[in-house]
Motif scaffolding. Structure first.
Motif, mmCIF file in Angstrom:
data_model
loop_
_atom_site.group_PDB
_atom_site.id
_atom_site.type_symbol
_atom_site.label_atom_id
_atom_site.label_comp_id
_atom_site.label_asym_id
_atom_site.label_seq_id
_atom_site.Cartn_x
_atom_site.Cartn_y
_atom_site.Cartn_z
ATOM 1 N N LYS A 24 0.774 -1.136 -0.116
ATOM 2 C CA LYS A 24 -0.019 -0.072 -0.006
ATOM 3 C C LYS A 24 0.871 1.312 -0.042
ATOM 4 C CE LYS A 24 -3.622 -1.492 3.158
ATOM 5 N NZ LYS A 24 -4.382 -0.887 4.132
ATOM 6 N N GLU A 25 0.502 2.302 -0.878
ATOM 7 C CA GLU A 25 1.020 3.354 -0.700
ATOM 8 C C GLU A 25 0.224 4.517 -0.914
ATOM 9 O OE1 GLU A 25 3.331 3.918 -4.375
ATOM 10 O OE2 GLU A 25 4.472 1.901 -3.927
ATOM 11 N N PHE A 26 0.331 5.609 -0.166
ATOM 12 C CA PHE A 26 -0.421 6.859 -0.186
ATOM 13 C C PHE A 26 -0.627 7.216 -1.533
ATOM 14 C CE2 PHE A 26 -1.227 11.341 -0.032
ATOM 15 C CZ PHE A 26 -2.285 11.568 0.810
ATOM 16 N N TYR A 27 -1.831 7.803 -1.861
ATOM 17 C CA TYR A 27 -2.163 8.479 -3.329
ATOM 18 C C TYR A 27 -2.677 9.756 -3.180
ATOM 19 C CZ TYR A 27 -3.825 8.701 -8.173
ATOM 20 O OH TYR A 27 -3.873 9.327 -9.341
ATOM 21 N N GLU A 28 -3.633 9.881 -2.427
ATOM 22 C CA GLU A 28 -4.391 11.243 -2.410
ATOM 23 C C GLU A 28 -5.536 11.484 -0.975
ATOM 24 O OE1 GLU A 28 -7.572 12.844 -5.801
ATOM 25 O OE2 GLU A 28 -7.932 10.951 -4.838
ATOM 26 N N ARG A 29 -5.192 12.564 -0.691
ATOM 27 C CA ARG A 29 -6.366 12.980 0.321
ATOM 28 C C ARG A 29 -7.020 14.251 0.045
ATOM 29 N NH1 ARG A 29 -2.404 14.074 3.892
ATOM 30 N NH2 ARG A 29 -2.736 12.258 5.113
ATOM 31 N N VAL A 30 -8.420 14.174 0.304
ATOM 32 C CA VAL A 30 -9.209 15.337 -0.002
ATOM 33 C C VAL A 30 -9.547 15.781 1.517
ATOM 34 C CG1 VAL A 30 -11.674 15.823 -1.041
ATOM 35 C CG2 VAL A 30 -9.847 14.212 -2.185
ATOM 36 N N ASP A 31 -9.657 16.928 1.736
ATOM 37 C CA ASP A 31 -9.906 17.238 3.230
ATOM 38 C C ASP A 31 -11.000 18.220 3.074
ATOM 39 O OD1 ASP A 31 -8.900 19.831 2.331
ATOM 40 O OD2 ASP A 31 -6.789 19.434 3.196
ATOM 41 N N LYS A 32 -11.481 18.676 4.377
ATOM 42 C CA LYS A 32 -12.758 19.619 4.545
ATOM 43 C C LYS A 32 -12.449 20.951 3.847
ATOM 44 C CE LYS A 32 -14.118 17.281 8.754
ATOM 45 N NZ LYS A 32 -14.620 17.528 10.019
ATOM 46 N N SER A 33 -11.431 21.319 3.408
ATOM 47 C CA SER A 33 -11.153 22.692 2.932
ATOM 48 C C SER A 33 -11.818 22.415 1.190
ATOM 49 C CB SER A 33 -9.798 23.255 2.602
ATOM 50 O OG SER A 33 -9.142 22.306 1.972
ATOM 51 N N GLN A 34 -11.811 21.232 0.826
ATOM 52 C CA GLN A 34 -12.176 21.106 -0.750
ATOM 53 C C GLN A 34 -12.772 19.922 -0.668
ATOM 54 O OE1 GLN A 34 -8.893 22.397 -3.289
ATOM 55 N NE2 GLN A 34 -10.250 23.859 -4.032
ATOM 56 N N PRO A 35 -14.055 19.473 0.090
ATOM 57 C CA PRO A 35 -14.616 18.024 -0.115
ATOM 58 C C PRO A 35 -14.855 17.708 -1.441
ATOM 59 C CG PRO A 35 -15.961 19.738 0.990
ATOM 60 C CD PRO A 35 -14.770 20.488 0.551
ATOM 61 N N PHE A 36 -15.148 16.306 -1.316
ATOM 62 C CA PHE A 36 -15.346 15.966 -2.604
ATOM 63 C C PHE A 36 -17.120 15.774 -2.769
ATOM 64 C CE2 PHE A 36 -16.659 12.064 -5.254
ATOM 65 C CZ PHE A 36 -16.363 12.587 -6.491
ATOM 66 N N ALA A 37 -17.696 16.407 -3.584
ATOM 67 C CA ALA A 37 -19.331 16.246 -3.545
ATOM 68 C C ALA A 37 -19.748 15.624 -4.935
ATOM 69 C CB ALA A 37 -19.982 17.471 -3.638
ATOM 70 N N PHE A 38 -20.727 14.661 -4.609
ATOM 71 C CA PHE A 38 -21.280 13.742 -5.907
ATOM 72 C C PHE A 38 -22.744 13.857 -5.666
ATOM 73 C CE2 PHE A 38 -20.239 10.651 -2.461
ATOM 74 C CZ PHE A 38 -21.192 10.023 -2.708
ATOM 75 N N LEU A 39 -23.306 13.457 -6.786
ATOM 76 C CA LEU A 39 -24.761 12.940 -6.773
ATOM 77 C C LEU A 39 -24.990 11.757 -6.688
ATOM 78 C CD1 LEU A 39 -27.816 13.996 -7.354
ATOM 79 C CD2 LEU A 39 -27.247 13.812 -9.543
ATOM 80 N N PHE A 40 -25.578 11.277 -5.645
ATOM 81 C CA PHE A 40 -25.659 9.818 -5.218
ATOM 82 C C PHE A 40 -26.655 9.295 -5.953
ATOM 83 C CE2 PHE A 40 -26.809 6.156 -2.830
ATOM 84 C CZ PHE A 40 -25.417 5.707 -2.157
ATOM 85 N N GLY A 41 -26.244 7.969 -6.743
ATOM 86 C CA GLY A 41 -27.204 7.320 -7.503
ATOM 87 C C GLY A 41 -27.160 7.705 -8.862
ATOM 88 N N ALA A 42 -26.161 8.554 -9.328
ATOM 89 C CA ALA A 42 -25.829 8.950 -10.771
ATOM 90 C C ALA A 42 -24.611 8.329 -11.439
ATOM 91 C CB ALA A 42 -26.079 10.442 -10.932
ATOM 92 N N ASN A 43 -24.209 7.286 -10.907
ATOM 93 C CA ASN A 43 -23.140 6.637 -11.314
ATOM 94 C C ASN A 43 -21.663 7.564 -11.702
ATOM 95 O OD1 ASN A 43 -24.385 4.121 -11.514
ATOM 96 N ND2 ASN A 43 -25.264 4.894 -13.371
ATOM 97 N N ASN A 44 -21.697 8.445 -10.397
ATOM 98 C CA ASN A 44 -20.396 9.414 -10.677
ATOM 99 C C ASN A 44 -19.280 8.895 -9.939
ATOM 100 O OD1 ASN A 44 -21.916 11.455 -12.208
ATOM 101 N ND2 ASN A 44 -22.802 12.261 -10.627
ATOM 102 N N ILE A 45 -19.494 7.884 -9.171
ATOM 103 C CA ILE A 45 -18.396 7.349 -8.303
ATOM 104 C C ILE A 45 -18.323 5.765 -8.481
ATOM 105 C CG2 ILE A 45 -18.257 9.201 -6.791
ATOM 106 C CD1 ILE A 45 -19.294 7.453 -4.613
#
Length: 170
Positions: A24-45
């Motif tokens: 395992k290697e660290f790849y990415e951190r998304v923090d509270k200053s710029q959270p990731f927002a997505f539309l649930f159920g729309a196949n965006n993640i």
């Protein structure tokens, strides 16, 4: 409010990746200053990530392992191809800003669909590009928290994605 269809869900997370060889290697951190927002159920993640978040409320945490087959698939050597240097011209001149090893550029396939490609090498044959998704071949380990949930606006539901503050123009 719970994470479910037609809700805008905002998360923070850390992502570690494993290529099966180096651990395992660290790849990415998304923090509270710029959270990731997505539309649930729309196949965006990734579906497995969405499954891990489903039913969670603000403040709930999640952890999920997603193997490469359920993530971004296997790394495919046939997605490394030579592209003619002429494809990197603008107004009849070579765009030297684009022609750099390591540069990621958006190109189009034969149907006009955008494709992200990384320049691996430039030589007499042309420009060797890798069109694999950057995380292809990696197992993924997400650990995060739901930090906001709201009802999606009708326009977001109609468009199938989240709009930022002040709306969205297509």
């Amino acid at each position: 409010m719970k994470a479910e269809k037609d809700k805008v869900v905002s998360i923070v997370y850390e992502l570690e990746v494993d290529d099966g060889e180096n651990g395992k290697e660290f790849y990415e951190r998304v923090d509270k200053s710029q959270p990731f927002a997505f539309l649930f159920g729309a196949n965006n993640i990734l579906p497995k990530l969405e499954e891990a978040i489903e039913g969670k409320a603000v403040g709930d945490t999640f952890e999920v392992f997603i193997d490469f087959e359920n993530g971004y698939g296997d790394y495919e050597e046939n997605k490394k191809v030579y592209v003619s240097k002429s494809a990197f011209k603008e107004n009849g001149k070579k765009n030297l800003e684009l022609l750099k090893v390591g540069k990621v550029v958006t190109m189009e396939d034969d149907k006009g669909n955008p494709m992200r490609g990384e320049i691996l090498k430039i030589d007499y044959k042309g420009v060797l590009m890798d069109f694999n998704f950057p995380l292809a071949g990696y197992d993924l380990y997400f650990k995060g928290e739901v930090i906001d949930i709201r009802d999606a606006e009708q326009e977001e539901i109609d468009h199938g994605h989240v709009h930022g503050p002040g709306g969205h123009a297509h």
